[in-house]
Design a protein around this motif. Structure first.
Motif, PDB file in Angstrom:
ATOM      1  N   GLY A  82       0.832  -1.281  -0.132  1.00  0.00           N
ATOM      2  CA  GLY A  82      -0.092   0.046  -0.036  1.00  0.00           C
ATOM      3  C   GLY A  82       0.679   1.251  -0.005  1.00  0.00           C
ATOM      4  O   GLY A  82       0.254   2.329  -0.075  1.00  0.00           O
ATOM      5  N   ASN A  83       2.444   1.214   0.103  1.00  0.00           N
ATOM      6  CA  ASN A  83       2.793   2.334   0.032  1.00  0.00           C
ATOM      7  C   ASN A  83       3.056   2.922  -1.627  1.00  0.00           C
ATOM      8  O   ASN A  83       2.824   2.477  -2.467  1.00  0.00           O
ATOM      9  CB  ASN A  83       4.360   2.151   0.301  1.00  0.00           C
ATOM     10  CG  ASN A  83       4.638   1.334   1.516  1.00  0.00           C
ATOM     11  OD1 ASN A  83       4.153   1.909   2.601  1.00  0.00           O
ATOM     12  ND2 ASN A  83       5.352   0.156   1.636  1.00  0.00           N
ATOM     13  N   LEU A  84       3.160   4.562  -1.469  1.00  0.00           N
ATOM     14  CA  LEU A  84       3.190   5.165  -2.695  1.00  0.00           C
ATOM     15  C   LEU A  84       4.390   5.301  -2.986  1.00  0.00           C
ATOM     16  O   LEU A  84       5.424   5.847  -2.394  1.00  0.00           O
ATOM     17  CB  LEU A  84       2.333   6.406  -2.478  1.00  0.00           C
ATOM     18  CG  LEU A  84       0.859   6.158  -2.277  1.00  0.00           C
ATOM     19  CD1 LEU A  84       0.229   7.722  -1.809  1.00  0.00           C
ATOM     20  CD2 LEU A  84       0.040   5.831  -3.280  1.00  0.00           C
ATOM     21  N   LEU A  85       4.911   5.331  -4.442  1.00  0.00           N
ATOM     22  CA  LEU A  85       6.144   5.202  -5.095  1.00  0.00           C
ATOM     23  C   LEU A  85       6.213   6.368  -6.182  1.00  0.00           C
ATOM     24  O   LEU A  85       5.117   6.496  -6.762  1.00  0.00           O
ATOM     25  CB  LEU A  85       6.717   3.931  -5.401  1.00  0.00           C
ATOM     26  CG  LEU A  85       6.785   2.855  -4.282  1.00  0.00           C
ATOM     27  CD1 LEU A  85       7.113   1.541  -5.023  1.00  0.00           C
ATOM     28  CD2 LEU A  85       7.330   3.026  -3.147  1.00  0.00           C
ATOM     29  N   ASN A  86       7.264   6.941  -6.274  1.00  0.00           N
ATOM     30  CA  ASN A  86       7.327   7.893  -7.391  1.00  0.00           C
ATOM     31  C   ASN A  86       7.757   7.308  -8.879  1.00  0.00           C
ATOM     32  O   ASN A  86       7.842   7.772  -9.801  1.00  0.00           O
ATOM     33  CB  ASN A  86       8.555   9.070  -6.933  1.00  0.00           C
ATOM     34  CG  ASN A  86       7.573   9.965  -5.848  1.00  0.00           C
ATOM     35  OD1 ASN A  86       6.599  10.078  -6.095  1.00  0.00           O
ATOM     36  ND2 ASN A  86       8.668  10.606  -5.109  1.00  0.00           N
ATOM     37  N   THR A  87       8.175   6.134  -8.805  1.00  0.00           N
ATOM     38  CA  THR A  87       8.635   5.330  -9.678  1.00  0.00           C
ATOM     39  C   THR A  87       8.240   3.870  -9.402  1.00  0.00           C
ATOM     40  O   THR A  87       8.103   3.604  -8.455  1.00  0.00           O
ATOM     41  CB  THR A  87      10.361   5.159 -10.034  1.00  0.00           C
ATOM     42  OG1 THR A  87      10.646   4.532  -8.849  1.00  0.00           O
ATOM     43  CG2 THR A  87      10.755   6.569 -10.129  1.00  0.00           C
ATOM     44  N   PRO A  88       8.126   3.019 -10.544  1.00  0.00           N
ATOM     45  CA  PRO A  88       7.634   1.829 -10.517  1.00  0.00           C
ATOM     46  C   PRO A  88       8.504   0.892  -9.596  1.00  0.00           C
ATOM     47  O   PRO A  88       9.749   1.246  -9.497  1.00  0.00           O
ATOM     48  CB  PRO A  88       7.705   1.120 -11.885  1.00  0.00           C
ATOM     49  CG  PRO A  88       7.370   2.252 -12.687  1.00  0.00           C
ATOM     50  CD  PRO A  88       8.202   3.278 -12.057  1.00  0.00           C
ATOM     51  N   PRO A  89       7.993  -0.152  -8.809  1.00  0.00           N
ATOM     52  CA  PRO A  89       8.804  -0.890  -7.796  1.00  0.00           C
ATOM     53  C   PRO A  89       9.854  -1.657  -8.923  1.00  0.00           C
ATOM     54  O   PRO A  89       9.512  -1.936 -10.134  1.00  0.00           O
ATOM     55  CB  PRO A  89       7.921  -1.683  -7.113  1.00  0.00           C
ATOM     56  CG  PRO A  89       6.786  -1.714  -7.934  1.00  0.00           C
ATOM     57  CD  PRO A  89       6.582  -0.235  -8.571  1.00  0.00           C
ATOM     58  N   SER A  90      11.101  -1.927  -8.317  1.00  0.00           N
ATOM     59  CA  SER A  90      11.885  -2.680  -9.377  1.00  0.00           C
ATOM     60  C   SER A  90      11.367  -4.225  -9.736  1.00  0.00           C
ATOM     61  O   SER A  90      11.756  -4.532 -10.811  1.00  0.00           O
ATOM     62  CB  SER A  90      13.391  -2.952  -8.668  1.00  0.00           C
ATOM     63  OG  SER A  90      13.006  -3.604  -7.271  1.00  0.00           O
ATOM     64  N   SER A  91      10.484  -4.547  -8.978  1.00  0.00           N
ATOM     65  CA  SER A  91       9.888  -5.906  -9.167  1.00  0.00           C
ATOM     66  C   SER A  91       8.460  -5.860  -9.631  1.00  0.00           C
ATOM     67  O   SER A  91       7.511  -5.152  -8.808  1.00  0.00           O
ATOM     68  CB  SER A  91      10.002  -6.974  -8.272  1.00  0.00           C
ATOM     69  OG  SER A  91       9.353  -8.173  -8.232  1.00  0.00           O
ATOM     70  N   LEU A  92       8.087  -6.096 -10.732  1.00  0.00           N
ATOM     71  CA  LEU A  92       6.667  -6.285 -11.219  1.00  0.00           C
ATOM     72  C   LEU A  92       5.700  -6.981 -10.046  1.00  0.00           C
ATOM     73  O   LEU A  92       4.629  -6.543  -9.904  1.00  0.00           O
ATOM     74  CB  LEU A  92       6.381  -6.726 -12.670  1.00  0.00           C
ATOM     75  CG  LEU A  92       4.916  -6.555 -13.100  1.00  0.00           C
ATOM     76  CD1 LEU A  92       4.805  -5.061 -13.186  1.00  0.00           C
ATOM     77  CD2 LEU A  92       4.667  -7.150 -14.426  1.00  0.00           C
ATOM     78  N   GLN A  93       6.222  -7.984  -9.300  1.00  0.00           N
ATOM     79  CA  GLN A  93       5.574  -8.557  -8.442  1.00  0.00           C
ATOM     80  C   GLN A  93       5.145  -7.884  -7.142  1.00  0.00           C
ATOM     81  O   GLN A  93       4.140  -8.169  -6.416  1.00  0.00           O
ATOM     82  CB  GLN A  93       6.114  -9.976  -7.894  1.00  0.00           C
ATOM     83  CG  GLN A  93       6.286 -11.021  -9.160  1.00  0.00           C
ATOM     84  CD  GLN A  93       7.183 -12.112  -8.386  1.00  0.00           C
ATOM     85  OE1 GLN A  93       7.767 -11.942  -7.695  1.00  0.00           O
ATOM     86  NE2 GLN A  93       7.143 -12.999  -9.302  1.00  0.00           N
ATOM     87  N   ASP A  94       5.917  -6.678  -6.984  1.00  0.00           N
ATOM     88  CA  ASP A  94       5.375  -5.662  -5.838  1.00  0.00           C
ATOM     89  C   ASP A  94       4.477  -4.731  -6.277  1.00  0.00           C
ATOM     90  O   ASP A  94       4.332  -3.949  -5.437  1.00  0.00           O
ATOM     91  CB  ASP A  94       6.596  -4.970  -5.432  1.00  0.00           C
ATOM     92  CG  ASP A  94       7.745  -5.915  -4.565  1.00  0.00           C
ATOM     93  OD1 ASP A  94       7.439  -6.988  -4.355  1.00  0.00           O
ATOM     94  OD2 ASP A  94       8.940  -5.810  -4.810  1.00  0.00           O
ATOM     95  N   LEU A  95       4.130  -4.595  -7.294  1.00  0.00           N
ATOM     96  CA  LEU A  95       3.349  -3.475  -8.001  1.00  0.00           C
ATOM     97  C   LEU A  95       1.678  -3.776  -7.931  1.00  0.00           C
ATOM     98  O   LEU A  95       1.301  -4.949  -8.528  1.00  0.00           O
ATOM     99  CB  LEU A  95       3.551  -3.175  -9.454  1.00  0.00           C
ATOM    100  CG  LEU A  95       2.607  -2.034 -10.069  1.00  0.00           C
ATOM    101  CD1 LEU A  95       2.918  -0.638  -9.217  1.00  0.00           C
ATOM    102  CD2 LEU A  95       2.899  -1.849 -11.702  1.00  0.00           C
ATOM    103  N   ALA A  96       0.919  -3.234  -7.114  1.00  0.00           N
ATOM    104  CA  ALA A  96      -0.542  -3.514  -6.784  1.00  0.00           C
ATOM    105  C   ALA A  96      -1.267  -2.589  -7.890  1.00  0.00           C
ATOM    106  O   ALA A  96      -2.714  -2.893  -8.063  1.00  0.00           O
ATOM    107  CB  ALA A  96      -0.822  -3.327  -5.616  1.00  0.00           C
ATOM    108  N   GLY A  97      -1.108  -1.397  -8.218  1.00  0.00           N
ATOM    109  CA  GLY A  97      -1.975  -0.457  -8.724  1.00  0.00           C
ATOM    110  C   GLY A  97      -1.206   1.084  -9.153  1.00  0.00           C
ATOM    111  O   GLY A  97      -0.056   0.994  -8.538  1.00  0.00           O
TER     112      GLY A  97
END
Length: 300
Positions: A225-240
């Motif tokens: 649920g954390n907000l990031l300024n760039t996509p996470p390094s692993s796609l598996q960590d991306l929720a939306g």
């Protein structure tokens, strides 16, 4: 002594003055009505544009990853890349999708069972039923059940136990989509706010999505649920993905509408201070959070 017929010069001048005063008042009233009507019409149009924008963003961004093979299921934080399904930063969002192109069968897909039978209940990007069998003479991308690339071939070719996606372009460079801010030329915008959110597919001409944009930012949401300024390094960590916008929502008024605007915590919670002249224009904060259904499963 009987007065001669007609009007004196003084009476004529008084009459002209009265007509002038009445005309000036009427013109001022009429001009005010026109300004009010134009502002109301612009406001109504903006409300409709905002509603359409929300629908468009949700539909468009939920197509991220549609038809993309497993070798592209990765991120590229920082820069736009056709080698990753999602790339970019907090000011530019780039992604791969076979549903974004403005072609007749864009968004169509077909299942091929183990016996070679082809079937689908899919609709195209424009809402029409996808044809069964697939259109002859057209090119499709065939994926295995684990989302690995099987073959790029004629759509009517029978490849058992695959799913095929209508291609119509060079995979994957022609299916790279970019959301970013570009210059606009909209007379309804504040003179210093000639900025528009634009959508660009492959190397095509960027198309404006909504104009008069004061602020635009992208937030990437991880699985925690954390907000990031760039996509996470692993796609598996991306929720939306969350799209955050501030747009002008009407013409200049005679009173100050607001001195600042604040995003919700889901967009960072920042307060945007408006310059003096901007305070006479109405603005609207738009926040749209989108899930990524095409990136669930398929080996992830």
């Amino acid at each position: 002594m009987k007065r001669a017929s007609g009007y004196t010069l003084t009476e004529i001048l008084i009459l002209i003055a009265l007509i002038g005063i009445f005309s000036a008042g009427f013109l001022s009233f009429f001009s005010g009505m026109l300004r009010t009507e134009r502002q109301a019409r612009f406001t109504i149009k903006t409300e409709a544009d905002v509603s359409a924008l929300r629908t468009f963003l949700k539909k468009e961004l939920q197509s991220i990853g549609f038809g993309i093979s497993a070798d592209y299921l990765k991120t590229n934080p920082g820069s736009c890349s056709a080698s990753a399904v999602i790339s970019g930063n907090n000011a530019t969002l780039c992604y791969l999708s076979l549903a974004s192109r403005q072609t007749r069968w864009a968004g169509c897909w077909w299942m091929v069972d183990s016996s070679g039978k082809v079937f689908t209940n899919a609709t195209s990007r424009f809402g029409g039923n996808c044809p069964v069998p697939p259109p002859a003479g057209e090119t499709c991308l065939f994926l295995n059940n684990d989302r690995s690339l099987r073959e790029i071939a004629n759509c009517t070719k029978t490849i058992p136990s695959t799913v095929s996606f209508y291609l119509n372009g060079n995979y994957s460079s022609d299916f790279l989509v970019r959301f970013s801010i570009g210059n606009a030329n909209d007379r309804a915008c504040h003179p210093n706010l000639q900025r528009a959110l634009q959508l660009q597919v492959a190397g095509g001409i960027p198309q404006p999505v909504i104009s008069c944009v004061l602020d635009f930012r992208i937030r990437y949401i991880d699985k925690s649920g954390n907000l990031l300024n760039t996509p996470p390094s692993s796609l598996q960590d991306l929720a939306g993905i969350r799209v955050c916008l501030i747009v002008q929502a009407g013409g200049r008024g005679t009173i100050r509408f607001q001195e600042s605007l604040t995003y919700s915590e889901r967009c960072g919670g920042d307060t945007i201070q408006l310059p003096g002249d901007y305070q006479f224009y109405p603005f609207k904060v738009i926040e749209e959070e989108v899930s990524l259904p095409n990136l669930r499963g398929w080996g992830l």
